[in-house]
Design an enzyme around this catalytic site. Structure first.
Site, PDB file in Angstrom:
ATOM      1  N   TYR A  34      29.389  44.229  45.733  1.00 58.99           N
ATOM      2  CA  TYR A  34      30.329  43.914  45.444  1.00 58.99           C
ATOM      3  C   TYR A  34      30.628  42.494  44.830  1.00 58.99           C
ATOM      4  CZ  TYR A  34      32.203  47.484  49.135  1.00 58.99           C
ATOM      5  OH  TYR A  34      32.245  48.222  50.084  1.00 58.99           O
ATOM      6  N   TYR A  94      42.718  49.314  56.207  1.00 59.56           N
ATOM      7  CA  TYR A  94      41.556  49.566  55.325  1.00 59.56           C
ATOM      8  C   TYR A  94      40.261  49.639  56.312  1.00 59.56           C
ATOM      9  CZ  TYR A  94      39.101  51.857  51.464  1.00 59.56           C
ATOM     10  OH  TYR A  94      38.140  52.830  50.900  1.00 59.56           O
ATOM     11  N   GLY A 108      25.211  54.567  68.922  1.00 60.03           N
ATOM     12  CA  GLY A 108      26.943  53.551  69.318  1.00 60.03           C
ATOM     13  C   GLY A 108      27.271  52.710  69.052  1.00 60.03           C
ATOM     14  N   ILE A 109      25.990  52.190  68.001  1.00 59.06           N
ATOM     15  CA  ILE A 109      26.699  50.395  67.715  1.00 59.06           C
ATOM     16  C   ILE A 109      28.194  50.471  66.902  1.00 59.06           C
ATOM     17  CG2 ILE A 109      26.483  48.443  66.421  1.00 59.06           C
ATOM     18  CD1 ILE A 109      23.617  48.692  67.635  1.00 59.06           C
ATOM     19  N   HIS A 133      37.452  55.270  53.184  1.00 55.12           N
ATOM     20  CA  HIS A 133      37.533  56.945  52.524  1.00 55.12           C
ATOM     21  C   HIS A 133      36.448  56.886  52.626  1.00 55.12           C
ATOM     22  CE1 HIS A 133      41.196  55.613  50.694  1.00 55.12           C
ATOM     23  NE2 HIS A 133      41.252  56.546  50.185  1.00 55.12           N
ATOM     24  N   TYR A 160      34.472  58.105  44.189  1.00 58.97           N
ATOM     25  CA  TYR A 160      33.928  58.070  43.765  1.00 58.97           C
ATOM     26  C   TYR A 160      32.853  57.469  42.146  1.00 58.97           C
ATOM     27  CZ  TYR A 160      33.961  56.928  48.984  1.00 58.97           C
ATOM     28  OH  TYR A 160      34.219  56.160  49.969  1.00 58.97           O
TER      29      TYR A 160
END
Length: 221
Positions: A34, A94, A108-109, A133, A160
């Site tokens: 990113y 999204y 469970g986080i 996705h 991807y």
């Protein structure tokens, strides 16, 4: 969103002070790089992004990043997720990234993070669906989202590119606030027939009333 205490950790939105840690975590968790601008946006633009971090001892142990997308700016594939009658003034949310540190998984986080987002969206009545996705080969993630009520709506070949190789994906969606999927071909036919029948009935009634009025006028002469 105020800081919330949850068991032995706390939940809060991401902020610019988290960026360095976010970069480290995303490089470990996801095969996508990113840009710096993305990290700046998700930690400052609270109108566009809903972010929640699970914090323990001052460190991020889990996080979720979601983006609110207005239907008018969505791609054709995204628009196709909603019934056309709901497109006006509707938005979709999204799930961009969701991750938990290895040592805190299976506690469970991730479930709590997703449910916190869904809880916040209950007051955003314009949001009609939450989607994401997932790698077609990621059976664990698929099982996780299905356990939360998400349904598979599309298989996308070569979605991807990971380490130079194409990978298939599924699109999953959970409809909220009265949102629902577009009609099936059969439902489209039924809806069209209903519209035609309604039009013909209205036309027949108009012709009948007009003829009746003309007959009344003729008899009054």
């Amino acid at each position: 969103m105020p800081l919330l205490k949850h068991h032995n950790y706390e939940l809060r939105p991401l902020n610019p002070g988290d960026i360095d840690e976010l970069k480290q975590l995303h490089s470990k968790w996801f095969p996508v790089e990113y840009p710096n601008s993305w990290y700046n946006d998700i930690t400052t633009n609270t109108d566009r992004y809903i972010t929640i971090a699970a914090i323990k001892h001052g460190s991020i142990i889990g996080l979720i990043v979601t983006e609110v997308r207005e239907s008018k700016s969505c791609s054709p594939d995204e628009i196709a997720l909603l019934d056309r009658v709901q497109l006006k003034d509707s938005t979709l949310t999204y799930i961009m990234t969701l991750g938990v540190r290895q040592e805190y998984r299976r506690q469970g986080i991730a479930t709590i993070l997703v449910k916190e987002v869904l809880s916040r969206l209950k007051t955003a009545r314009d949001v009609k669906g939450v989607y994401l996705h997932v790698l077609a080969s990621n059976k664990q993630a698929i099982k996780f989202y299905e356990s939360l009520g998400f349904n598979c709506c599309e298989f996308i070949p070569h979605y991807y590119t990971i380490m130079g190789h194409f990978q298939n994906a599924y699109c999953y969606i959970l409809y909220v606030n009265g949102g629902h999927p577009p009609p099936s071909p059969l439902q489209v036919i039924i809806r069209t027939l209903n519209d035609v029948v309604s039009y013909l009935c209205t036309l027949w009634l108009y012709i009948y009333m007009s003829a009746k009025a003309k007959l009344r006028n003729h008899n009054n002469r």
